[in-house]
Design a protein around this motif. Structure first.
Motif, PDB file in Angstrom:
ATOM      1  N   ALA A  41       0.821  -1.217   0.000  1.00  0.00           N
ATOM      2  CA  ALA A  41       0.000   0.000   0.000  1.00  0.00           C
ATOM      3  C   ALA A  41       0.857   1.270   0.000  1.00  0.00           C
ATOM      4  O   ALA A  41       0.377   2.340  -0.358  1.00  0.00           O
ATOM      5  CB  ALA A  41      -0.931   0.005   1.205  1.00  0.00           C
ATOM      6  N   ALA A  42       2.132   1.138   0.378  1.00  0.00           N
ATOM      7  CA  ALA A  42       3.035   2.295   0.366  1.00  0.00           C
ATOM      8  C   ALA A  42       3.339   2.670  -1.082  1.00  0.00           C
ATOM      9  O   ALA A  42       3.225   1.843  -1.988  1.00  0.00           O
ATOM     10  CB  ALA A  42       4.324   1.965   1.115  1.00  0.00           C
ATOM     11  N   GLY A  43       3.756   3.889  -1.280  1.00  0.00           N
ATOM     12  CA  GLY A  43       4.092   4.341  -2.617  1.00  0.00           C
ATOM     13  C   GLY A  43       5.309   3.604  -3.174  1.00  0.00           C
ATOM     14  O   GLY A  43       6.127   3.057  -2.430  1.00  0.00           O
ATOM     15  N   LEU A  44       5.421   3.588  -4.486  1.00  0.00           N
ATOM     16  CA  LEU A  44       6.528   2.913  -5.155  1.00  0.00           C
ATOM     17  C   LEU A  44       7.870   3.461  -4.682  1.00  0.00           C
ATOM     18  O   LEU A  44       8.795   2.700  -4.405  1.00  0.00           O
ATOM     19  CB  LEU A  44       6.391   3.053  -6.678  1.00  0.00           C
ATOM     20  CG  LEU A  44       7.480   2.401  -7.516  1.00  0.00           C
ATOM     21  CD1 LEU A  44       7.511   0.900  -7.290  1.00  0.00           C
ATOM     22  CD2 LEU A  44       7.269   2.727  -8.988  1.00  0.00           C
ATOM     23  N   VAL A  51      12.537   6.826  -8.704  1.00  0.00           N
ATOM     24  CA  VAL A  51      11.639   6.164  -9.638  1.00  0.00           C
ATOM     25  C   VAL A  51      11.007   7.237 -10.511  1.00  0.00           C
ATOM     26  O   VAL A  51      11.108   8.419 -10.223  1.00  0.00           O
ATOM     27  CB  VAL A  51      10.547   5.341  -8.910  1.00  0.00           C
ATOM     28  CG1 VAL A  51      11.158   4.239  -8.096  1.00  0.00           C
ATOM     29  CG2 VAL A  51       9.681   6.223  -8.047  1.00  0.00           C
ATOM     30  N   GLY A  52      10.378   6.802 -11.585  1.00  0.00           N
ATOM     31  CA  GLY A  52       9.699   7.762 -12.446  1.00  0.00           C
ATOM     32  C   GLY A  52      10.294   7.836 -13.833  1.00  0.00           C
ATOM     33  O   GLY A  52       9.762   8.526 -14.695  1.00  0.00           O
ATOM     34  N   ALA A  53      11.389   7.142 -14.090  1.00  0.00           N
ATOM     35  CA  ALA A  53      12.000   7.164 -15.411  1.00  0.00           C
ATOM     36  C   ALA A  53      11.238   6.274 -16.386  1.00  0.00           C
ATOM     37  O   ALA A  53      11.308   6.466 -17.590  1.00  0.00           O
ATOM     38  CB  ALA A  53      13.465   6.720 -15.330  1.00  0.00           C
ATOM     39  N   GLU A  54      10.519   5.305 -15.871  1.00  0.00           N
ATOM     40  CA  GLU A  54       9.748   4.362 -16.690  1.00  0.00           C
ATOM     41  C   GLU A  54       8.282   4.441 -16.272  1.00  0.00           C
ATOM     42  O   GLU A  54       7.935   5.114 -15.305  1.00  0.00           O
ATOM     43  CB  GLU A  54      10.274   2.936 -16.468  1.00  0.00           C
ATOM     44  CG  GLU A  54      11.728   2.726 -16.829  1.00  0.00           C
ATOM     45  CD  GLU A  54      11.974   2.712 -18.330  1.00  0.00           C
ATOM     46  OE1 GLU A  54      11.037   2.437 -19.102  1.00  0.00           O
ATOM     47  OE2 GLU A  54      13.110   2.998 -18.737  1.00  0.00           O
ATOM     48  N   VAL A  56       6.164  -0.837 -15.472  1.00  0.00           N
ATOM     49  CA  VAL A  56       7.531  -1.334 -15.684  1.00  0.00           C
ATOM     50  C   VAL A  56       8.319  -1.268 -14.382  1.00  0.00           C
ATOM     51  O   VAL A  56       9.033  -2.207 -14.026  1.00  0.00           O
ATOM     52  CB  VAL A  56       8.241  -0.526 -16.803  1.00  0.00           C
ATOM     53  CG1 VAL A  56       9.731  -0.812 -16.840  1.00  0.00           C
ATOM     54  CG2 VAL A  56       7.602  -0.812 -18.152  1.00  0.00           C
ATOM     55  N   GLU A  57       8.164  -0.177 -13.651  1.00  0.00           N
ATOM     56  CA  GLU A  57       8.900  -0.033 -12.392  1.00  0.00           C
ATOM     57  C   GLU A  57       8.385  -0.998 -11.326  1.00  0.00           C
ATOM     58  O   GLU A  57       9.181  -1.531 -10.554  1.00  0.00           O
ATOM     59  CB  GLU A  57       8.846   1.417 -11.920  1.00  0.00           C
ATOM     60  CG  GLU A  57       9.704   2.303 -12.811  1.00  0.00           C
ATOM     61  CD  GLU A  57       9.784   3.733 -12.367  1.00  0.00           C
ATOM     62  OE1 GLU A  57       8.929   4.186 -11.582  1.00  0.00           O
ATOM     63  OE2 GLU A  57      10.720   4.411 -12.815  1.00  0.00           O
ATOM     64  N   GLU A  58       7.090  -1.256 -11.273  1.00  0.00           N
ATOM     65  CA  GLU A  58       6.540  -2.240 -10.336  1.00  0.00           C
ATOM     66  C   GLU A  58       7.092  -3.627 -10.651  1.00  0.00           C
ATOM     67  O   GLU A  58       7.468  -4.375  -9.744  1.00  0.00           O
ATOM     68  CB  GLU A  58       5.006  -2.263 -10.396  1.00  0.00           C
ATOM     69  CG  GLU A  58       4.329  -1.077  -9.754  1.00  0.00           C
ATOM     70  CD  GLU A  58       4.345  -1.104  -8.238  1.00  0.00           C
ATOM     71  OE1 GLU A  58       4.733  -2.122  -7.625  1.00  0.00           O
ATOM     72  OE2 GLU A  58       3.962  -0.077  -7.649  1.00  0.00           O
ATOM     73  N   ALA A  63       9.503  -5.905  -8.251  1.00  0.00           N
ATOM     74  CA  ALA A  63       9.137  -7.282  -7.900  1.00  0.00           C
ATOM     75  C   ALA A  63      10.272  -8.248  -8.247  1.00  0.00           C
ATOM     76  O   ALA A  63      10.581  -9.162  -7.466  1.00  0.00           O
ATOM     77  CB  ALA A  63       7.852  -7.688  -8.609  1.00  0.00           C
ATOM     78  N   GLU A  64      10.914  -8.036  -9.378  1.00  0.00           N
ATOM     79  CA  GLU A  64      12.028  -8.894  -9.778  1.00  0.00           C
ATOM     80  C   GLU A  64      13.221  -8.724  -8.844  1.00  0.00           C
ATOM     81  O   GLU A  64      13.885  -9.705  -8.485  1.00  0.00           O
ATOM     82  CB  GLU A  64      12.426  -8.615 -11.225  1.00  0.00           C
ATOM     83  CG  GLU A  64      11.387  -9.101 -12.226  1.00  0.00           C
ATOM     84  CD  GLU A  64      11.664  -8.678 -13.655  1.00  0.00           C
ATOM     85  OE1 GLU A  64      12.669  -7.975 -13.912  1.00  0.00           O
ATOM     86  OE2 GLU A  64      10.858  -9.057 -14.537  1.00  0.00           O
ATOM     87  N   LEU A  65      13.496  -7.495  -8.431  1.00  0.00           N
ATOM     88  CA  LEU A  65      14.601  -7.263  -7.491  1.00  0.00           C
ATOM     89  C   LEU A  65      14.318  -7.888  -6.130  1.00  0.00           C
ATOM     90  O   LEU A  65      15.207  -8.478  -5.519  1.00  0.00           O
ATOM     91  CB  LEU A  65      14.863  -5.762  -7.327  1.00  0.00           C
ATOM     92  CG  LEU A  65      15.666  -5.095  -8.425  1.00  0.00           C
ATOM     93  CD1 LEU A  65      15.722  -3.580  -8.190  1.00  0.00           C
ATOM     94  CD2 LEU A  65      17.065  -5.673  -8.510  1.00  0.00           C
TER      95      LEU A  65
END
Length: 189
Positions: A93-96, A145-148, A152-154, A158-160
């Motif tokens: 629920a927290a921001g990206l 964040v914000g470049a993509e 894509v960033e989510e 998740a992958e990291l």
């Protein structure tokens, strides 16, 4: 992890204890030390988190609350080797931005805990462990964040998180023999 430890409860416990460390960084520190040392006691971890208030580490509320639960659960999950380990990060629920910073702080805490837990003899570090540690150093730099696109960033986050999750278990498993060979004096710092 089997029973979920609440990020905000851990953060509150740290705050009550006078720590400015983020909950994610505190968990990273704990897990790094657990990976590096055969014996790492909860009181040692609390002393790392609360260096300005050593008496706070003995506070029964901290010794039996969410910090103790996090310690016990982390040790149990790593020992089980069932690949159920999860880093303690800000909730979905927290921001990206907050979640990315939380992952960076977690990785930074892991590297600190791992390094502070004691040196490894030359040649004792398997190559795959060194590689994961190097990758964690890169993850610790996570920030803006914000470049993509948000999607894509989510996905990247998740992958990291998955890489960190699996990487921790790999490090823990790979260093089992090294930890087992530690003498009591090394194991206790």
């Amino acid at each position: 992890m089997s029973a979920t430890i609440d990020y905000d409860e851990v953060a509150q416990a740290l705050s009550v204890g006078g720590s400015a460390v983020l909950a994610s960084e505190a968990h990273g520190c704990l897990v790094g030390a657990l990976c590096a040392r055969r014996v790492y006691l909860p009181a040692e971890w609390l002393e790392e988190l609360l260096p300005e208030a050593p008496d706070a580490a003995a506070d029964p509320k901290l010794a039996t609350g969410p910090l103790q639960a996090l310690y016990e659960q982390s040790r149990t999950v790593l020992d089980a080797r069932d690949m159920e380990f999860e880093p303690l990060l800000p909730p979905d629920a927290a921001g990206l931005q907050e979640r990315v910073e939380g992952l960076g702080a977690w990785a930074q805490g892991f590297l600190y805990g791992f390094g502070a837990a004691g040196p490894f003899p030359r040649g004792a570090m398997p190559a795959d462990v060194a590689e994961v540690l190097s990758d964690f150093a890169e993850v610790s730099k996570a920030g803006n964040v914000g470049a993509e696109s948000a999607e894509v960033e989510e996905t990247a986050l998740a992958e990291l998180v998955e890489y960190v999750r699996v990487g921790v278990q790999l490090i823990y498993d790979e260093l089992a023999d090294v930890r087992a060979a530690q003498t009591a004096s090394i194991a206790k710092h």
